[in-house]
Design an enzyme around this catalytic site. Structure first.
Site, PDB file in Angstrom:
ATOM      1  N   GLU A 173      12.249  -9.414  13.524  1.00 16.29           N
ATOM      2  CA  GLU A 173      12.333  -9.868  14.932  1.00 16.29           C
ATOM      3  C   GLU A 173      11.481  -9.098  15.842  1.00 16.29           C
ATOM      4  O   GLU A 173      11.489  -7.874  15.485  1.00 16.29           O
ATOM      5  CB  GLU A 173      13.817 -10.317  15.326  1.00 16.29           C
ATOM      6  CG  GLU A 173      14.551 -11.275  14.473  1.00 16.29           C
ATOM      7  CD  GLU A 173      15.876 -11.476  14.938  1.00 16.29           C
ATOM      8  OE1 GLU A 173      16.573 -12.177  14.323  1.00 16.29           O
ATOM      9  OE2 GLU A 173      16.312 -11.076  15.938  1.00 16.29           O
ATOM     10  N   ALA A 187      13.822  -6.312  16.008  1.00 23.06           N
ATOM     11  CA  ALA A 187      14.750  -5.743  14.753  1.00 23.06           C
ATOM     12  C   ALA A 187      13.646  -5.684  13.615  1.00 23.06           C
ATOM     13  O   ALA A 187      13.061  -6.684  13.110  1.00 23.06           O
ATOM     14  CB  ALA A 187      15.585  -6.889  14.365  1.00 23.06           C
ATOM     15  N   GLY A 188      13.077  -4.714  13.503  1.00 19.69           N
ATOM     16  CA  GLY A 188      12.138  -4.148  12.300  1.00 19.69           C
ATOM     17  C   GLY A 188      12.846  -3.241  11.475  1.00 19.69           C
ATOM     18  O   GLY A 188      13.581  -3.741  10.602  1.00 19.69           O
ATOM     19  N   GLN A 199     -19.743  18.219  -8.508  1.00 17.98           N
ATOM     20  CA  GLN A 199     -18.468  18.825  -8.652  1.00 17.98           C
ATOM     21  C   GLN A 199     -17.466  18.363  -7.630  1.00 17.98           C
ATOM     22  O   GLN A 199     -16.490  18.016  -8.113  1.00 17.98           O
ATOM     23  CB  GLN A 199     -18.389  20.282  -8.691  1.00 17.98           C
ATOM     24  CG  GLN A 199     -16.920  20.745  -9.168  1.00 17.98           C
ATOM     25  CD  GLN A 199     -16.899  22.402  -9.241  1.00 17.98           C
ATOM     26  OE1 GLN A 199     -17.144  23.061  -8.077  1.00 17.98           O
ATOM     27  NE2 GLN A 199     -16.698  22.909 -10.292  1.00 17.98           N
ATOM     28  N   ILE A 218     -16.837   8.229  -1.678  1.00 15.00           N
ATOM     29  CA  ILE A 218     -17.582   8.188  -3.040  1.00 15.00           C
ATOM     30  C   ILE A 218     -18.638   7.276  -3.019  1.00 15.00           C
ATOM     31  O   ILE A 218     -19.935   7.575  -3.053  1.00 15.00           O
ATOM     32  CB  ILE A 218     -16.789   8.116  -4.258  1.00 15.00           C
ATOM     33  CG1 ILE A 218     -15.728   9.366  -4.622  1.00 15.00           C
ATOM     34  CG2 ILE A 218     -17.525   7.735  -5.519  1.00 15.00           C
ATOM     35  CD1 ILE A 218     -14.704   9.174  -5.676  1.00 15.00           C
ATOM     36  N   HIS A 219     -18.485   6.106  -2.557  1.00 15.59           N
ATOM     37  CA  HIS A 219     -19.494   5.013  -2.339  1.00 15.59           C
ATOM     38  C   HIS A 219     -20.438   5.273  -1.110  1.00 15.59           C
ATOM     39  O   HIS A 219     -21.529   4.654  -1.106  1.00 15.59           O
ATOM     40  CB  HIS A 219     -18.725   3.593  -2.042  1.00 15.59           C
ATOM     41  CG  HIS A 219     -18.362   3.093  -3.532  1.00 15.59           C
ATOM     42  ND1 HIS A 219     -17.142   3.523  -4.155  1.00 15.59           N
ATOM     43  CD2 HIS A 219     -18.663   2.171  -4.284  1.00 15.59           C
ATOM     44  CE1 HIS A 219     -16.918   3.019  -4.999  1.00 15.59           C
ATOM     45  NE2 HIS A 219     -17.924   2.099  -5.393  1.00 15.59           N
ATOM     46  N   GLU A 237       8.067  -4.152   4.267  1.00 14.28           N
ATOM     47  CA  GLU A 237       9.072  -4.008   3.159  1.00 14.28           C
ATOM     48  C   GLU A 237       9.571  -2.265   3.418  1.00 14.28           C
ATOM     49  O   GLU A 237       9.990  -1.925   2.581  1.00 14.28           O
ATOM     50  CB  GLU A 237       8.486  -4.249   2.007  1.00 14.28           C
ATOM     51  CG  GLU A 237       8.304  -5.843   1.754  1.00 14.28           C
ATOM     52  CD  GLU A 237       8.213  -6.016   0.246  1.00 14.28           C
ATOM     53  OE1 GLU A 237       8.782  -5.623  -0.523  1.00 14.28           O
ATOM     54  OE2 GLU A 237       7.490  -7.227   0.193  1.00 14.28           O
ATOM     55  N   GLY A 238       9.671  -2.003   4.698  1.00 15.62           N
ATOM     56  CA  GLY A 238      10.174  -0.640   4.854  1.00 15.62           C
ATOM     57  C   GLY A 238       8.955   0.446   5.193  1.00 15.62           C
ATOM     58  O   GLY A 238       8.238   0.776   4.044  1.00 15.62           O
ATOM     59  N   THR A 239       8.916   1.042   6.252  1.00 16.91           N
ATOM     60  CA  THR A 239       7.970   2.038   6.512  1.00 16.91           C
ATOM     61  C   THR A 239       7.916   3.355   5.709  1.00 16.91           C
ATOM     62  O   THR A 239       9.146   3.500   5.044  1.00 16.91           O
ATOM     63  CB  THR A 239       7.611   2.495   8.009  1.00 16.91           C
ATOM     64  OG1 THR A 239       9.020   3.159   8.314  1.00 16.91           O
ATOM     65  CG2 THR A 239       7.599   1.104   8.930  1.00 16.91           C
TER      66      THR A 239
END
Length: 382
Positions: A127, A130-131, A279, A337-338, A363-365
């Site tokens: 909410e 409420a997190g 490397q 890398i790319h 789902e929980g920090t």
């Protein structure tokens, strides 16, 4: 510890892997552009039983144990994370509450349709106030006769748009704090249920989250999930159950990123040789491999412990914490890398980079996972 799976589960994992590469990957860019998962892919997922991973066979599901489910999640993590989230949220926090806490009547009513994918599940806890502090819920539930009347709202609810069955947390006794919260099974067709605005997110295209509003929402008393007043504990159990699964999904994405990075490093030539021969690039790839193997060990250890009926609060939190942080690091390294290619939208690397970011939050920090781990350490050492 024995992580070996039956031949049936091994075959399922292979089938899912082939499906991911041959069907879902083919439409991954379409999902990204249209913000919608093709109906064909969803129907094929239903036919394969992917919506019933967590549901016992007697209710029409596949009845996988946690190790088997993590193996499937790992394969699902190797493709578009929006699709993976649709399946994962349903088979994880969307259904495990009913599987683990539901009455026989509730299971018979809901699980067969959820196993087939006819009804999609969602978990409605968060909410505006409420997190991380789940005990600070404002949504109320007042019993009147044979019904509870719910009033309040939720937001950031995954599968809200396509969902039919919601596990909803609401306050039944404000004087008892966390012990005054109760879980309810809520259907979208119940009077007083309203879908709010669909939220626009950084990533996870194709997976839609939205607000929910309850205005004198009528819920039958028989739809209380677990005992009245146990909703907060239920929420923690449901979230803990899903953390190893979420780690497995992250693992799959990390494996895919390493595969793409290795392929690119062997093909891309600079200074007269493939960049793999540099490397600095080798060290980045080696670091990715080390973290993947560590995450694999953590994930399957937590899953195996869960299957043995052992307490896995700490181990699941460690797997979720490490898995989400590793996913973000590996996605960032893959872009490096790319080079410029990794930053372009027509290639999948930048998509994984955006999708990875939410894993340290939902789902929980990461910080909440550390609190949980510390709490378990205190419990163990006192």
């Amino acid at each position: 510890m024995d992580f070996r799976m039956s031949e049936d589960v091994q075959m399922l994992v292979k089938v899912v892997g082939d499906f991911v590469q041959n069907e879902v990957e083919r439409v991954a860019m379409e999902i990204e552009e249209k913000d919608e998962i093709p109906e064909k892919v969803i129907n094929m997922s239903k036919e394969m039983g992917l919506f019933g991973l967590s549901i016992p066979e007697e209710y029409g599901g596949l009845g996988l144990d946690m190790v088997g489910k993590c193996a499937v999640y790992e394969e699902l993590g190797k493709t578009h994370n929006g699709y993976t989230t649709l399946i994962g949220a349903h088979t994880g926090i969307g259904t495990v509450g009913i599987v683990d806490l539901g009455t026989e009547e509730q299971k018979k009513k809901y699980l067969p349709k959820m196993a087939s994918g006819e009804w999609i599940g969602a978990f409605a806890l968060t909410e505006p106030s409420a997190g991380s502090n789940a005990a600070n819920l404002k949504t109320t539930a007042v019993k009147k006769g044979d019904k509870y009347i719910l009033n309040g709202s939720k937001h950031y609810i995954t599968n809200a748009v396509c969902g039919h069955v919601f596990t909803v947390m609401a306050v039944t006794d404000p004087s008892k704090g966390a012990k005054g919260i109760t879980s309810f099974i809520v259907e979208k067709d119940f009077p007083g249920f309203m879908l709010g605005s669909v939220e626009k997110k950084m990533g996870l295209r194709g997976s839609h989250s939205a607000e929910l509003f309850f205005e004198d929402l009528e819920v039958p008393a028989e739809n209380v999930l677990g005992a009245e007043g146990t909703g907060y504990v239920n929420a923690l159990k449901i979230l803990a159950n899903g953390r190893a699964g979420l780690a497995a999904r992250n693992l799959g994405s990390c494996v895919k990123l390493l595969e793409m990075s290795m392929e690119y490093a062997m093909q891309r030539s600079q200074f007269g040789k493939p960049i793999f021969e540099q490397q600095a690039v080798q060290h980045m790839l080696a670091d990715m491999s080390v973290e993947i193997e560590l995450l694999r060990s953590m994930t399957y250890r937590a899953a195996w412990m869960s299957d043995q009926g052992m307490r896995v609060v700490k181990e699941a939190a460690i797997a979720k914490l490490y898995g989400s942080e590793v996913y973000n690091r590996i996605a960032a390294t893959a872009i490096q890398i790319h080079g410029g290619v990794g930053y372009m939208k027509e290639f999948p690397i930048e998509r994984y980079y955006r999708d990875a970011r939410i894993t340290t939050i939902y789902e929980g920090t990461s910080q909440i996972q550390k609190n949980i781990i510390a709490g378990e350490l205190k419990r163990e050492y006192l």
